[in-house]
Design a protein around this motif. Structure first.
Motif: not given
Length: 127
Positions: A2-10, A12-15, A43-44, A49-54
């Motif tokens: 489950r943690q690996r899936r969350w890591i995969e989801q997050l 591409d985000y700048d956190l 709040s989070l 950021c990848l798609q914006e940079t591309v």
């Protein structure tokens, strides 16, 4: 897993995750108490950021700009432009060859603590 899936989801985000030591963390104490009022304690905010940079690299590079023009005139069937004006080819993001941008993406994908290789049999099954 489950943690690996969350890591995969997050990935591409700048956190930014901040740690507050026990006594300084007044929010944790407030969360353990019931209150009649609804209050936002934290709040989070995350943004891809990848798609914006591309997109920025596509706008600066003359080749993707030329390809976008072909798509708009209907001359290209394999390419698409989404609502954010990002160029895609057959459902895949078009990364322009500008500077070492492609190399940065590859090194991020291969050197990240969150990346893993599923094995040769899984890769063969996927293709």
């Amino acid at each position: 897993m489950r943690q690996r899936r969350w890591i995969e989801q997050l990935k591409d985000y700048d956190l930014t995750i901040s740690y507050h030591p026990g006594k300084a963390n007044k929010v944790a104490d407030a969360l353990s108490r019931k209150s009649g009022k609804k209050t936002t304690l934290a709040s989070l905010s995350a943004r891809p950021c990848l798609q914006e940079t591309v997109k920025l690299n596509q706008d600066r590079n003359p080749e993707p700009t030329k390809l976008k023009g072909q798509v708009e005139s209907g001359k290209s069937q394999d390419l698409q432009i989404d609502d954010k004006r990002v160029l895609w080819m057959k459902g895949r993001l078009c990364v322009p060859d500008s500077g070492n941008f492609r190399q940065e993406i590859l090194s991020e994908a291969h050197k990240s603590k969150f990346s893993f290789h599923p094995g040769s049999t899984k890769n063969v099954q996927r293709s």
